[in-house]
Design a protein around this motif. Sequence first.
Motif, PDB file in Angstrom:
ATOM      1  N   ALA A 490       0.462  -1.402  -0.068  1.00  0.00           N
ATOM      2  CA  ALA A 490       0.310   0.318   0.135  1.00  0.00           C
ATOM      3  C   ALA A 490       0.408   1.181  -0.364  1.00  0.00           C
ATOM      4  N   GLN A 491       2.038   0.874   0.551  1.00  0.00           N
ATOM      5  CA  GLN A 491       3.030   2.568   0.561  1.00  0.00           C
ATOM      6  C   GLN A 491       3.196   2.192  -1.013  1.00  0.00           C
ATOM      7  N   ARG A 492       2.800   1.715  -1.970  1.00  0.00           N
ATOM      8  CA  ARG A 492       3.869   2.319  -2.916  1.00  0.00           C
ATOM      9  C   ARG A 492       2.787   2.181  -4.048  1.00  0.00           C
ATOM     10  N   TYR A 493       1.785   1.040  -4.084  1.00  0.00           N
ATOM     11  CA  TYR A 493       0.018   1.400  -5.124  1.00  0.00           C
ATOM     12  C   TYR A 493      -0.384   2.708  -5.076  1.00  0.00           C
ATOM     13  N   CYS A 494      -0.830   2.718  -3.723  1.00  0.00           N
ATOM     14  CA  CYS A 494      -1.599   4.029  -3.284  1.00  0.00           C
ATOM     15  C   CYS A 494      -0.854   5.306  -4.244  1.00  0.00           C
ATOM     16  N   PRO A 495      -1.644   5.911  -4.955  1.00  0.00           N
ATOM     17  CA  PRO A 495      -1.051   7.294  -6.136  1.00  0.00           C
ATOM     18  C   PRO A 495      -1.149   8.297  -5.149  1.00  0.00           C
ATOM     19  N   ALA A 496      -1.446   8.872  -4.542  1.00  0.00           N
ATOM     20  CA  ALA A 496      -0.950   9.767  -3.668  1.00  0.00           C
ATOM     21  C   ALA A 496      -1.023   9.675  -2.213  1.00  0.00           C
ATOM     22  N   GLY A 497      -0.384   9.660  -2.175  1.00  0.00           N
ATOM     23  CA  GLY A 497       1.247   8.622  -0.150  1.00  0.00           C
ATOM     24  C   GLY A 497      -0.309   9.209   0.532  1.00  0.00           C
ATOM     25  N   VAL A 498      -1.126   7.975   1.045  1.00  0.00           N
ATOM     26  CA  VAL A 498      -2.287   7.486   1.496  1.00  0.00           C
ATOM     27  C   VAL A 498      -1.630   7.093   2.857  1.00  0.00           C
ATOM     28  N   TYR A 499      -0.846   5.930   2.452  1.00  0.00           N
ATOM     29  CA  TYR A 499      -0.172   4.262   3.500  1.00  0.00           C
ATOM     30  C   TYR A 499       0.876   4.964   3.609  1.00  0.00           C
ATOM     31  N   GLU A 500       1.537   5.155   4.892  1.00  0.00           N
ATOM     32  CA  GLU A 500       3.128   4.861   5.661  1.00  0.00           C
ATOM     33  C   GLU A 500       2.624   3.893   6.123  1.00  0.00           C
ATOM     34  N   ILE A 501       3.592   2.957   6.343  1.00  0.00           N
ATOM     35  CA  ILE A 501       4.420   2.569   7.606  1.00  0.00           C
ATOM     36  C   ILE A 501       4.950   3.542   8.262  1.00  0.00           C
ATOM     37  N   VAL A 502       5.400   3.722   9.534  1.00  0.00           N
ATOM     38  CA  VAL A 502       5.842   4.276  10.487  1.00  0.00           C
ATOM     39  C   VAL A 502       6.252   4.097  11.856  1.00  0.00           C
TER      40      VAL A 502
END
Length: 549
Positions: A490-502
């Motif tokens: 999800a970090q990559r397939y989302c085109p808008a940066g919605v999902y991040e692993i922090v």
Amino acid sequence: MEREAMEFDVVVVGAGPAGLSAAIRLMQQAQQASKDITVCVVEKGSEVGAHILSGAVFEPRALNELLPNWRETGAPLSTPVTHDDIYLFSGAQSSRKLPGFAVPKTMHNSGNYIVSVANLCRWLAEQAEALGVEIFPGFAASELLLEDNVVKGILIGDMGLDRQGKPKDSFTPGMELRAKYTLFAEGCRGHLGKQLISHYQLDKEASPQHYAIGFKEIWDVPAANHHQGLVVHSAGWPLANDASGGGYLYHAESQQVVVGLIIDLNYSNPHLDPFAEFQRYKQHPVIKQYLADGKRVSYGARAIAKGGLNSLPKMSFNGGLLLGCDAGTLNFAKIKGNHTAMKSGMLAAETVFAALNSDDAGGRDLTEYATAVKQSWLYDELYRSRNFGPAMHKFGTFWGGVFNTIEQNWFGGKLPFTLTDNSRDHAQLKLASTTTRIIYPKPDNILSFDRPTSVYLSNTNHEEEQPCHLKLTDPTIPVQVNLAKYDEPAQRYCPAGVYEIVEDDKQQPRLQINAQNCIHCKTCDIKDPSQNITWVTPEGGGGPNYPNM
């Protein structure tokens, strides 16, 4: 909670090509028959067109039938296609332009127009309102009104809830919009359409739907780079191995070009970043020559339903119909779905009006809609293209392209067999440990850019104090399953940066959801390998505000 309710003969969900065509055709028939009917169109975007994103080369066949005088009444079709260039990109610097005989007939665009479908929908909305259709932009259809297994309409989402779902001072309860028949034209992977397909098991006799993610940017370019009416398509690089798709660049009016990349969502490498692939695509010399010294002015992305005829669900149920890309009527062999969506809306309107005109009380399953579709050019077109997607999936871009050229040019799409692909896009990812990590170049801020600056150009905005509209069935899965197995794609397939692993305060990984960035592409709902993410509607008016995509 007691809610206000409004009654209509027909409620249409979505002011895209399918929904607006249905509304117009309903009122045209009512006028011809001197019958009073009430039709309402609900649109979640802040205005009609705000959420519309499409290439687009537009085939006017359905528009010719719906509004034959469109030229005299100012339809925004002013750029006829003058020439088609089709390329095979074999590498970052190499390409081969295909001769005409090697191009499938479905890719020839003589008689078509380069358009902004957002602007076309704004114009269609004007035609609909002139006929008496009520259009409500900025209101999200959030829930189905289901009574005794019959769709009775939709519920508009509540406004003014905080992140915990509790009413704020600005709280306004959603309204019920009730109808004899409700037409669902939400576009690809519609939130309510997905529920309807599941509830009524509408897809039990169809192949699984297949999807792609499509990117689009608009550029202002120097006059020397601009060739109004030129259409460029490509296949091959930057996509490789198990990833397939293709690129496009259309020379529109006013020294603008639109450029984009479509990537099938059945790709297998979890390290693939569709957004970064699009940024690479623009560096190819064939594409770069047109963008050089230009300025990017808009950005967006959208999922595309590309399964075609084999993946069409049953399109009718008790109290309503599925239209356009909510059902999957796009013809991917042509990379076009606007004319087919419009035709599906027109056929739906004719089916519904016939029922209303017979004093039908509403609520029944209008199975005659399937008959109308099957007897139309819409079905014939999808039938002739039914093998396109399965051939590309089975044989790859090159040999699949060869197969489709032979089938379309020699056999007119009528080979005596049907290829199928019964795999599911989300199930195709391989383990991250068994696949090659892809290293992407940093953006140069000339042709390639990062996600934050791109999302800024989409004019995306959501009220921050509202419930998150990206729902996790199990909040532990992103880290325990998706991160462990697939490096959380999800970090990559989302085109808008919605999902991040922090990392949390204990330096443990967690998934952060930046829902305010969401451009409503629905890719997460489709590609999540655990099928743990469900996209639901945020407050009406939220999301992108595309000016002319």
